[in-house]
Design a protein around this motif. Structure first.
Motif, PDB file in Angstrom:
ATOM      1  N   UNK A 145      -3.461  11.559   4.099  1.00  0.00           N
ATOM      2  CA  UNK A 145      -2.955  10.482   3.252  1.00  0.00           C
ATOM      3  C   UNK A 145      -3.934   9.316   3.269  1.00  0.00           C
ATOM      4  N   UNK A 146      -3.984   8.602   2.181  1.00  0.00           N
ATOM      5  CA  UNK A 146      -4.767   7.369   2.117  1.00  0.00           C
ATOM      6  C   UNK A 146      -4.032   6.397   1.197  1.00  0.00           C
ATOM      7  N   UNK A 147      -4.238   5.091   1.388  1.00  0.00           N
ATOM      8  CA  UNK A 147      -3.463   4.110   0.627  1.00  0.00           C
ATOM      9  C   UNK A 147      -4.025   3.849  -0.768  1.00  0.00           C
ATOM     10  N   UNK A 190       8.669   2.251   7.627  1.00  0.00           N
ATOM     11  CA  UNK A 190       8.100   2.957   6.492  1.00  0.00           C
ATOM     12  C   UNK A 190       8.089   2.021   5.283  1.00  0.00           C
ATOM     13  N   UNK A 191       6.992   2.033   4.548  1.00  0.00           N
ATOM     14  CA  UNK A 191       6.842   1.133   3.422  1.00  0.00           C
ATOM     15  C   UNK A 191       6.273  -0.217   3.808  1.00  0.00           C
ATOM     16  N   UNK A 230       4.113   5.160   7.852  1.00  0.00           N
ATOM     17  CA  UNK A 230       3.740   5.595   6.506  1.00  0.00           C
ATOM     18  C   UNK A 230       2.826   6.813   6.523  1.00  0.00           C
ATOM     19  N   UNK A 231       2.321   7.149   7.706  1.00  0.00           N
ATOM     20  CA  UNK A 231       1.408   8.281   7.822  1.00  0.00           C
ATOM     21  C   UNK A 231       2.101   9.549   8.310  1.00  0.00           C
ATOM     22  N   UNK A 278       0.857  -1.178   0.000  1.00  0.00           N
ATOM     23  CA  UNK A 278       0.000   0.000   0.000  1.00  0.00           C
ATOM     24  C   UNK A 278       0.900   1.237   0.000  1.00  0.00           C
ATOM     25  N   UNK A 279       0.690   2.113  -0.964  1.00  0.00           N
ATOM     26  CA  UNK A 279       1.474   3.336  -1.084  1.00  0.00           C
ATOM     27  C   UNK A 279       0.588   4.510  -0.690  1.00  0.00           C
ATOM     28  N   UNK A 280       1.102   5.393   0.153  1.00  0.00           N
ATOM     29  CA  UNK A 280       0.305   6.519   0.634  1.00  0.00           C
ATOM     30  C   UNK A 280       0.313   7.671  -0.370  1.00  0.00           C
TER      31      UNK A 280
END
Length: 317
Positions: A234-236, A253-254, A290-291, A139-141
């Protein structure tokens, strides 16, 4: 190399344990030929190292539990068996729930509850059910503009956060959600603040509708927010496919993933469906790292298609 890592792990070498864990996440079958040595060395933690244990090794572990020789190791042995998810392990865990082995008086849950650590459970109908899928995507933000008419949390008045917006018309998303039985659009919305203190549920429909569940119970220990907090901007969105369903990180992260298997920071905490009481299916994980640059913990997303409920809970160290 692997056997040398195992011998170092037996001396409580953290670096060796971390390297073995990375192998168990990327390709657990690489460890299979060596797991007998790991058991001989009495390295039982983390239990995920035994994910790809073969039938003979599972039998050895069951015999060790039945012998009662190491009641002080029972917690770790049950954790190992849960991670193997082997049919023989399932039979043993069922048996020990009604015929507890030596050391059970020190446990906090019955033997079969350990199955949740391995991502599976036995339902009220007595049948086994996998709570997770074997297909996973990174999932990428992506930045998301604030919603104009975004609903607010009934407890803290913060705008609700769309933690996921998924549609199974995308073949990859359909594959990641196949174990849930969901078809259509799935929007999972939550309060990013209050979800850190309790599991939050919402009603969801295949049309993409999402509604805060009126039965959510505000915990007494939830602090009073001095003012509403904006959710993450942010959202994935779907990223690349992962080669293993275990390539997830609740820490780094990631590490956010759709599908696959969760990495629990604490004990496994698959949400109970408020409609029927069955455990819900795991959807994905959003790592705090990631957020936010200094983010910690992780949000875990769940779904129970038959009752139309989604849930979000949170863990941190």
């Amino acid at each position: 190399m692997i056997e040398e890592l195992m011998r170092r792990a037996a001396t409580e070498d953290d670096d060796a344990i971390e390297e073995l864990s990375a192998i168990a996440d990327a390709d657990p079958r690489r460890l299979t030929p060596h797991l007998g040595l790991l058991l001989d060395l009495d390295v039982l933690y983390p239990g995920k190292l035994y994910r790809a244990a073969d039938a003979d090794l599972v039998r050895r572990i069951i015999e060790q539990v039945d012998s009662g020789r190491t009641p002080d190791r029972l917690n770790h042995l049950l954790m190992v068996l849960a991670h193997t998810a082997h049919p023989s392990a399932e039979s043993a865990l069922r048996r020990w729930t009604t015929q507890p082995p030596a050391g059970s008086d020190k446990l906090h849950v019955d033997a079969l509850s350990y199955a949740h650590e391995g991502g599976w459970a036995v339902g009220a109908d007595g049948r086994r059910r996998d709570l997770c899928g074997d297909t996973a995507y990174r999932w990428v933000m992506r930045e998301t503009p604030p919603g104009v008419d975004r609903s607010a949390c009934p407890w803290c008045s913060s705008p609700l956060w769309v933690a996921a917006d998924l549609d199974t018309t995308d073949a990859d998303i359909a594959a990641a959600l196949a174990h849930t039985g969901w078809s259509g659009r799935l929007v999972i919305e939550t309060c990013h603040f209050c979800a850190c203190y309790t599991t939050l549920y919402s009603h969801v429909t295949p049309a993409g509708d999402v509604t805060w569940w009126a039965g959510n119970a505000r915990p007494t220990y939830l602090p009073d927010a001095t003012q509403p907090e904006d959710p993450p901007a942010l959202s994935p969105v779907l990223g690349p496919a992962l080669t293993s369903p275990y390539q997830v990180s609740a820490w780094n992260q990631g590490g956010s993933t759709l599908g696959g298997r969760p990495e629990w920071i604490q004990d496994a905490e698959h949400a109970d469906c408020p409609g029927c009481g069955e455990l819900m299916d795991y959807v994905g994980l959003i790592a705090g790292a990631d957020l936010d640059e200094y983010g910690e913990g992780a949000f875990y997303l769940h779904l129970h298609q038959p009752c139309g409920f989604a849930a979000v809970n949170y863990q941190q160290s």
